[in-house]
Design a protein around this motif. Structure first.
Motif, PDB file in Angstrom:
ATOM      1  N   LEU A  89       0.822  -1.206   0.000  1.00  0.00           N
ATOM      2  CA  LEU A  89       0.000   0.000   0.000  1.00  0.00           C
ATOM      3  C   LEU A  89       0.861   1.263   0.000  1.00  0.00           C
ATOM      4  CD1 LEU A  89      -2.849   1.121   0.069  1.00  0.00           C
ATOM      5  CD2 LEU A  89      -2.854   0.883   2.550  1.00  0.00           C
ATOM      6  N   ILE A  90       1.982   1.225   0.731  1.00  0.00           N
ATOM      7  CA  ILE A  90       2.897   2.371   0.752  1.00  0.00           C
ATOM      8  C   ILE A  90       3.447   2.650  -0.642  1.00  0.00           C
ATOM      9  CG2 ILE A  90       5.185   3.096   1.560  1.00  0.00           C
ATOM     10  CD1 ILE A  90       4.435   1.809   4.283  1.00  0.00           C
ATOM     11  N   LYS A  91       3.812   1.607  -1.370  1.00  0.00           N
ATOM     12  CA  LYS A  91       4.311   1.794  -2.734  1.00  0.00           C
ATOM     13  C   LYS A  91       3.217   2.338  -3.655  1.00  0.00           C
ATOM     14  CE  LYS A  91       7.915  -1.751  -2.473  1.00  0.00           C
ATOM     15  NZ  LYS A  91       8.403  -3.059  -2.994  1.00  0.00           N
ATOM     16  N   HIS A  92       2.015   1.823  -3.492  1.00  0.00           N
ATOM     17  CA  HIS A  92       0.876   2.305  -4.283  1.00  0.00           C
ATOM     18  C   HIS A  92       0.623   3.781  -3.992  1.00  0.00           C
ATOM     19  CE1 HIS A  92      -3.604   1.554  -5.547  1.00  0.00           C
ATOM     20  NE2 HIS A  92      -2.973   2.369  -6.347  1.00  0.00           N
ATOM     21  N   LEU A  93       0.750   4.156  -2.715  1.00  0.00           N
ATOM     22  CA  LEU A  93       0.562   5.544  -2.309  1.00  0.00           C
ATOM     23  C   LEU A  93       1.568   6.467  -2.985  1.00  0.00           C
ATOM     24  CD1 LEU A  93      -0.657   7.753  -0.486  1.00  0.00           C
ATOM     25  CD2 LEU A  93       0.638   6.804   1.413  1.00  0.00           C
ATOM     26  N   GLY A  94       2.819   6.038  -3.060  1.00  0.00           N
ATOM     27  CA  GLY A  94       3.840   6.846  -3.724  1.00  0.00           C
ATOM     28  C   GLY A  94       3.523   7.049  -5.198  1.00  0.00           C
ATOM     29  N   ARG A  95       3.071   5.983  -5.852  1.00  0.00           N
ATOM     30  CA  ARG A  95       2.718   6.103  -7.273  1.00  0.00           C
ATOM     31  C   ARG A  95       1.527   7.032  -7.482  1.00  0.00           C
ATOM     32  NH1 ARG A  95       4.045   0.497  -7.136  1.00  0.00           N
ATOM     33  NH2 ARG A  95       1.839  -0.073  -6.887  1.00  0.00           N
ATOM     34  N   ALA A  96       0.611   7.084  -6.493  1.00  0.00           N
ATOM     35  CA  ALA A  96      -0.578   7.929  -6.615  1.00  0.00           C
ATOM     36  C   ALA A  96      -0.232   9.418  -6.585  1.00  0.00           C
ATOM     37  CB  ALA A  96      -1.570   7.597  -5.502  1.00  0.00           C
ATOM     38  N   MET A  97       0.951   9.773  -6.082  1.00  0.00           N
ATOM     39  CA  MET A  97       1.362  11.180  -6.052  1.00  0.00           C
ATOM     40  C   MET A  97       1.835  11.680  -7.415  1.00  0.00           C
ATOM     41  SD  MET A  97       3.609  11.240  -2.533  1.00  0.00           S
ATOM     42  CE  MET A  97       3.138  10.256  -1.118  1.00  0.00           C
ATOM     43  N   LEU A  98       2.304  10.779  -8.239  1.00  0.00           N
ATOM     44  CA  LEU A  98       2.991  11.172  -9.475  1.00  0.00           C
ATOM     45  C   LEU A  98       2.148  12.009 -10.436  1.00  0.00           C
ATOM     46  CD1 LEU A  98       5.015   7.900 -10.193  1.00  0.00           C
ATOM     47  CD2 LEU A  98       5.715   9.945  -8.911  1.00  0.00           C
TER      48      LEU A  98
ATOM     49  N   ARG B 176       7.631  23.588  -3.781  1.00  0.00           N
ATOM     50  CA  ARG B 176       6.424  24.185  -4.329  1.00  0.00           C
ATOM     51  C   ARG B 176       5.239  23.271  -4.007  1.00  0.00           C
ATOM     52  NH1 ARG B 176      10.610  25.004  -7.787  1.00  0.00           N
ATOM     53  NH2 ARG B 176      10.957  27.159  -8.512  1.00  0.00           N
ATOM     54  N   PRO B 177       4.196  23.816  -3.394  1.00  0.00           N
ATOM     55  CA  PRO B 177       3.031  22.983  -3.055  1.00  0.00           C
ATOM     56  C   PRO B 177       2.193  22.653  -4.286  1.00  0.00           C
ATOM     57  CG  PRO B 177       2.612  25.273  -2.482  1.00  0.00           C
ATOM     58  CD  PRO B 177       4.043  25.216  -2.945  1.00  0.00           C
ATOM     59  N   VAL B 178       1.571  21.491  -4.254  1.00  0.00           N
ATOM     60  CA  VAL B 178       0.619  21.082  -5.287  1.00  0.00           C
ATOM     61  C   VAL B 178      -0.585  20.469  -4.591  1.00  0.00           C
ATOM     62  CG1 VAL B 178       2.299  20.721  -7.129  1.00  0.00           C
ATOM     63  CG2 VAL B 178       1.779  18.847  -5.556  1.00  0.00           C
ATOM     64  N   ARG B 179      -1.687  20.423  -5.292  1.00  0.00           N
ATOM     65  CA  ARG B 179      -2.898  19.842  -4.721  1.00  0.00           C
ATOM     66  C   ARG B 179      -2.778  18.321  -4.696  1.00  0.00           C
ATOM     67  NH1 ARG B 179      -8.081  21.620  -3.911  1.00  0.00           N
ATOM     68  NH2 ARG B 179      -9.724  20.021  -3.951  1.00  0.00           N
ATOM     69  N   PRO B 180      -2.931  17.696  -3.521  1.00  0.00           N
ATOM     70  CA  PRO B 180      -2.805  16.232  -3.465  1.00  0.00           C
ATOM     71  C   PRO B 180      -3.979  15.549  -4.155  1.00  0.00           C
ATOM     72  CG  PRO B 180      -3.468  17.099  -1.326  1.00  0.00           C
ATOM     73  CD  PRO B 180      -3.161  18.290  -2.185  1.00  0.00           C
ATOM     74  N   PRO B 181      -3.738  14.567  -5.002  1.00  0.00           N
ATOM     75  CA  PRO B 181      -4.835  13.801  -5.600  1.00  0.00           C
ATOM     76  C   PRO B 181      -5.677  13.111  -4.521  1.00  0.00           C
ATOM     77  CG  PRO B 181      -2.762  13.354  -6.737  1.00  0.00           C
ATOM     78  CD  PRO B 181      -2.424  14.123  -5.499  1.00  0.00           C
ATOM     79  N   MET B 182      -6.951  12.925  -4.789  1.00  0.00           N
ATOM     80  CA  MET B 182      -7.829  12.283  -3.814  1.00  0.00           C
ATOM     81  C   MET B 182      -7.387  10.855  -3.513  1.00  0.00           C
ATOM     82  SD  MET B 182      -9.859  14.329  -2.479  1.00  0.00           S
ATOM     83  CE  MET B 182     -10.686  13.057  -1.529  1.00  0.00           C
ATOM     84  N   ASP B 183      -6.759  10.190  -4.486  1.00  0.00           N
ATOM     85  CA  ASP B 183      -6.241   8.844  -4.226  1.00  0.00           C
ATOM     86  C   ASP B 183      -5.187   8.858  -3.124  1.00  0.00           C
ATOM     87  OD1 ASP B 183      -7.787   7.230  -5.756  1.00  0.00           O
ATOM     88  OD2 ASP B 183      -6.313   6.911  -7.346  1.00  0.00           O
ATOM     89  N   VAL B 184      -4.394   9.922  -3.070  1.00  0.00           N
ATOM     90  CA  VAL B 184      -3.374  10.047  -2.020  1.00  0.00           C
ATOM     91  C   VAL B 184      -4.048  10.159  -0.662  1.00  0.00           C
ATOM     92  CG1 VAL B 184      -1.560  11.534  -1.093  1.00  0.00           C
ATOM     93  CG2 VAL B 184      -1.629  11.029  -3.541  1.00  0.00           C
ATOM     94  N   VAL B 185      -5.068  11.003  -0.569  1.00  0.00           N
ATOM     95  CA  VAL B 185      -5.808  11.172   0.685  1.00  0.00           C
ATOM     96  C   VAL B 185      -6.440   9.848   1.107  1.00  0.00           C
ATOM     97  CG1 VAL B 185      -7.649  12.447   1.845  1.00  0.00           C
ATOM     98  CG2 VAL B 185      -6.267  13.579   0.085  1.00  0.00           C
ATOM     99  N   ARG B 186      -7.069   9.177   0.155  1.00  0.00           N
ATOM    100  CA  ARG B 186      -7.759   7.927   0.455  1.00  0.00           C
ATOM    101  C   ARG B 186      -6.786   6.838   0.902  1.00  0.00           C
ATOM    102  NH1 ARG B 186      -8.512   3.393  -2.309  1.00  0.00           N
ATOM    103  NH2 ARG B 186      -7.566   4.272  -4.202  1.00  0.00           N
ATOM    104  N   LEU B 187      -5.660   6.720   0.226  1.00  0.00           N
ATOM    105  CA  LEU B 187      -4.710   5.657   0.560  1.00  0.00           C
ATOM    106  C   LEU B 187      -4.022   5.903   1.895  1.00  0.00           C
ATOM    107  CD1 LEU B 187      -3.212   5.091  -3.001  1.00  0.00           C
ATOM    108  CD2 LEU B 187      -4.646   3.495  -1.707  1.00  0.00           C
ATOM    109  N   PHE B 188      -3.726   7.171   2.204  1.00  0.00           N
ATOM    110  CA  PHE B 188      -3.201   7.479   3.538  1.00  0.00           C
ATOM    111  C   PHE B 188      -4.204   7.026   4.606  1.00  0.00           C
ATOM    112  CE2 PHE B 188       0.098  10.794   2.300  1.00  0.00           C
ATOM    113  CZ  PHE B 188       1.121  10.236   3.048  1.00  0.00           C
ATOM    114  N   GLY B 189      -5.489   7.340   4.385  1.00  0.00           N
ATOM    115  CA  GLY B 189      -6.514   6.955   5.351  1.00  0.00           C
ATOM    116  C   GLY B 189      -6.632   5.450   5.498  1.00  0.00           C
TER     117      GLY B 189
END
Length: 279
Positions: free
Chosen positions: A19-28, A63-76
């Motif tokens: 899941l951690i690896k999936h989370l990293g890919r979701a940021m890209l 530089r800040p960017v808007r986090p994808p919702m997948d990132v929020v969901r996977l962290f949760g």
């Protein structure tokens, strides 16, 4: 940002890694070409959730960017899946990526996160309802937030409690037992816990069985789980004679879900000192 907490089954270490690896890919998808470093921070208390995502390019400027919702969901999902009944779950996490593929994740379960906007009291109350933890694992700042009284001052021996092997001695100096027998499945779970805890003191040889004085097969060691201390005789008599540990110790082990946590060196030293009378 708020999101409802979702009950989730515990994640195994392998599932966490995946899941951690999936989370990293979701940021890209949120990152531009040429990024070199990424930093994501997730902070939560109950339904209150904050997520920050930033990247640095060749100039080193963040530089800040808007986090994808997948990132929020996977962290949760990761936070819910890492909950354990004794220690709760983490309150904040920092996920760092170095191009092209190196990454690290740091989890914080005890310190108060640096909130962008501090959660309301109900957020901290929801946290303990959704992700309960043992009373002694609730840090002072969180106790204050939800209105819990402070923990009592540690007793001599660092708050460690020693288990009684049996309930006393009769007039002939024979052990007295007044405990309810436990069924086989509970006994096996108790034995796994009692015999799996760290040894803090041991001696060579074997002791005399106080229920069968002609036999000398009792381990001469002591173990602790960081809250209780027990002699090797406790699991030995449970396995050999069906004598369960004292009820408070059984209740404590059951409340932990039969899961042993880490016991630090300082606690082991306090346990040894309590056993030898040096506490």
């Amino acid at each position: 940002m708020s999101q409802p907490g979702e009950p989730a089954a515990p994640l195994s270490e392998e599932e966490q890694t995946r899941l951690i690896k999936h989370l990293g890919r979701a940021m890209l998808p949120a990152l531009p070409q040429g990024w070199q470093r990424v930093r994501a921070e997730y902070r939560a208390a109950g339904r209150h959730v904050e997520v920050d995502l930033a990247f640095a390019g060749p100039d080193g400027q963040w530089r800040p960017v808007r986090p994808p919702m997948d990132v929020v969901r996977l962290f949760g999902r990761l936070r819910a899946g890492m909950h354990r009944s004794d220690r709760g779950t983490w309150l904040s996490a920092v996920y760092g990526i170095e191009a092209p593929a190196a990454f690290s994740v740091d989890f914080n379960a005890d310190e108060e996160p640096r909130w962008r906007n501090a959660p309301p009291v109900i957020g901290f109350q929801d946290e303990l309802r959704a992700f309960p933890r043992q009373d002694e694992r609730i840090p002072d700042w969180l106790r204050q937030r939800v209105g819990l009284p402070p923990l009592p001052e540690p007793a001599p021996g660092g708050g460690l409690r020693a288990a009684h092997v049996y309930d006393g001695l009769d007039g002939a100096n024979r052990p007295v037992v007044n405990r309810q027998v436990v069924d086989r499945r509970l006994a096996e779970a108790l034995l796994t816990y009692l015999e799996g805890a760290p040894v803090v003191l041991t001696a060579q040889g074997l002791g005399v069985d106080e229920f069968v004085p002609g036999e000398q097969d009792v381990p001469l060691d002591f173990r602790t789980d960081g809250t209780w201390i027990w002699a090797g005789a406790v699991p030995h008599y449970l396995r050999k004679h069906g004598l369960p540990p004292e009820p408070d110790l059984v209740e404590h082990i059951v409340s932990r879900g039969f899961r042993l946590g880490e016991v630090d060196e300082a606690t082991r030293e306090r346990a040894a000192a309590l056993i030898t009378g040096d506490a």
